[in-house]
Design an enzyme around this catalytic site. Structure first.
Site, PDB file in Angstrom:
ATOM      1  N   LYS A 204       0.817  -1.218   0.000  1.00 38.85           N
ATOM      2  CA  LYS A 204       0.000   0.000   0.000  1.00 38.85           C
ATOM      3  C   LYS A 204       0.847   1.262   0.000  1.00 38.85           C
ATOM      4  O   LYS A 204       2.023   1.249   0.366  1.00 38.85           O
ATOM      5  CB  LYS A 204      -0.973  -0.025   1.189  1.00 38.85           C
ATOM      6  CG  LYS A 204      -2.150  -0.961   0.890  1.00 38.85           C
ATOM      7  CD  LYS A 204      -3.274  -0.874   1.878  1.00 38.85           C
ATOM      8  CE  LYS A 204      -4.391  -1.813   1.399  1.00 38.85           C
ATOM      9  NZ  LYS A 204      -5.470  -1.930   2.382  1.00 38.85           N
ATOM     10  N   ARG A 239      -3.738  -9.920   5.098  1.00 37.52           N
ATOM     11  CA  ARG A 239      -4.125  -9.982   3.684  1.00 37.52           C
ATOM     12  C   ARG A 239      -2.933  -9.499   2.858  1.00 37.52           C
ATOM     13  O   ARG A 239      -2.460  -8.382   3.048  1.00 37.52           O
ATOM     14  CB  ARG A 239      -5.346  -9.095   3.452  1.00 37.52           C
ATOM     15  CG  ARG A 239      -5.875  -9.113   2.038  1.00 37.52           C
ATOM     16  CD  ARG A 239      -7.114  -8.236   1.935  1.00 37.52           C
ATOM     17  NE  ARG A 239      -7.630  -8.176   0.582  1.00 37.52           N
ATOM     18  CZ  ARG A 239      -7.175  -7.348  -0.348  1.00 37.52           C
ATOM     19  NH1 ARG A 239      -6.185  -6.511  -0.075  1.00 37.52           N
ATOM     20  NH2 ARG A 239      -7.686  -7.364  -1.557  1.00 37.52           N
TER      21      ARG A 239
HETATM   22  C1  7PJ Z   1      -8.166  -4.328   1.803  1.00 36.45           C
HETATM   23  C2  7PJ Z   1      -9.202  -5.123   1.320  1.00 36.45           C
HETATM   24  C3  7PJ Z   1      -7.886  -4.337   3.209  1.00 36.45           C
HETATM   25  C4  7PJ Z   1      -9.667  -5.942   3.433  1.00 36.45           C
HETATM   26  C5  7PJ Z   1      -8.288  -4.027  -0.309  1.00 36.45           C
HETATM   27  C6  7PJ Z   1      -5.288  -3.114  -1.814  1.00 36.45           C
HETATM   28  C7  7PJ Z   1      -6.583  -2.406  -1.836  1.00 36.45           C
HETATM   29  N1  7PJ Z   1      -9.943  -5.932   2.114  1.00 36.45           N
HETATM   30  N2  7PJ Z   1      -9.258  -4.918  -0.021  1.00 36.45           N
HETATM   31  N3  7PJ Z   1      -8.669  -5.163   3.964  1.00 36.45           N
HETATM   32  N4  7PJ Z   1      -7.610  -3.661   0.773  1.00 36.45           N
HETATM   33  N5  7PJ Z   1     -10.388  -6.720   4.256  1.00 36.45           N
HETATM   34  O1  7PJ Z   1      -5.183  -4.322  -1.599  1.00 36.45           O
HETATM   35  O2  7PJ Z   1      -4.279  -2.384  -2.032  1.00 36.45           O
HETATM   36  O3  7PJ Z   1      -7.018  -3.639   3.747  1.00 36.45           O
HETATM   37  S1  7PJ Z   1      -8.026  -3.448  -1.924  1.00 36.45           S
END
Ligand code: 7PJ
Length: 260
Positions: A204, A239
């Site tokens: 990120k 994640r």
């Molecule tokens: C997240 C997500 C996060 C959860 C994305 C990226 C943006 N779902 N989906 N938590 N971020 N639960 O992966 O850069 O931080 S999309």
């Protein structure tokens, strides 16, 4: 939780078959590296991203879920905010819902409760198209905690079991660098809600902001530092795009954390 993006802009070119084939190879690799959950998303939620129609999202995720289900024995998470997509994805084999809108979109709460599978409720200020324009809080940690508490209550009232509910502060979703850093520093405040936490920091822009605008392929070590801090403080799921590296740091951090 390994990220499997199936938005078209995440693949260079080629038709549907190439995309499917690449996605399956990516799954196979993540499974070999020790992933527990594969998060399949058909709608980009990056800052400035445009929304996609229900049909477009279904066309992207359903064939992939089907193909993963046929070949691998792995938990499949559907990354969506749309009730129709949740329903179809679960009918096809998904068994986890990851919703960046925390089940606030039409019918999402009711449908998720009926599907009776685990859900991730994420905090976001605003919506993806505009959320990074001027994020603002009096007290980011308390406001995120309050939001998650409210969504947790709504889910419990709708009949979702407490042990099926995961919370996520939503790093980068309507947050400045200092908001993100405060949330990481004060993760224990969110853990007072007594729910398992999911943390998404992989690649990120908060990492870039700390590392001389590092491009996305140079954000791994920074992301692992954040993931380590999260695990050390008690987060349950990370994640990530980088499964092997993340599994390694989780093993090491957990060993130190859990030694008696
Ligand atoms: C997240 C997500 C996060 C959860 C994305 C990226 C943006 N779902 N989906 N938590 N971020 N639960 O992966 O850069 O931080 S999309």
């Amino acid at each position: 939780m390994g990220i499997l993006n199936v938005t078209p802009d995440s693949f260079s070119d080629g038709g549907q078959y190439v995309e499917l084939d690449l996605a399956l190879k990516h799954c196979e690799q993540m499974i070999a590296e020790g992933v527990d959950i594969i998060d399949v998303g058909g709608e980009s939620t990056r800052p400035n991203a445009q929304s996609v129609s229900i049909q477009q999202e279904l066309d992207r995720v359903i064939p992939i879920i089907q193909a993963i289900k046929q070949r691998f024995d792995i938990t499949i998470s559907i990354d969506t905010s749309k009730a129709e997509v949740m329903q179809a994805a679960v009918a096809t084999g998904a068994n986890f819902i990851n919703d960046v809108y925390a089940l606030r979109q039409e019918n999402a709460l009711e449908v998720a409760a009926k599907l009776n599978i685990p859900v991730c409720l994420m905090h976001m200020q605003g919506e993806p198209r505009t959320m990074q324009q001027s994020p603002s809080y009096q007290n980011v940690v308390l406001e995120v905690k309050q939001f998650l508490q409210q969504r947790l209550q709504a889910c419990l009232q709708a009949g979702i079991a407490k042990d099926k509910i995961y919370l996520d502060p939503g790093f980068g979703f309507g947050k400045t660098l200092s908001h993100n850093l405060l949330l990481m520093q004060q993760l224990p405040v969110l853990l007072e809600l007594k729910q398992a936490l999911i943390i998404g920091v992989s690649r990120k822009s908060m990492i870039a902001k700390l590392l001389d605008n590092a491009p996305v392929e140079q954000r791994l070590y920074g992301g692992l530092a954040l993931a380590s801090l999260a695990i050390w403080q008690g987060a349950t799921i990370i994640r990530t795009h980088d499964v092997k590296a993340t599994v390694d740091i989780i093993k090491v951090c957990s060993a130190v954390k859990n030694i008696k």
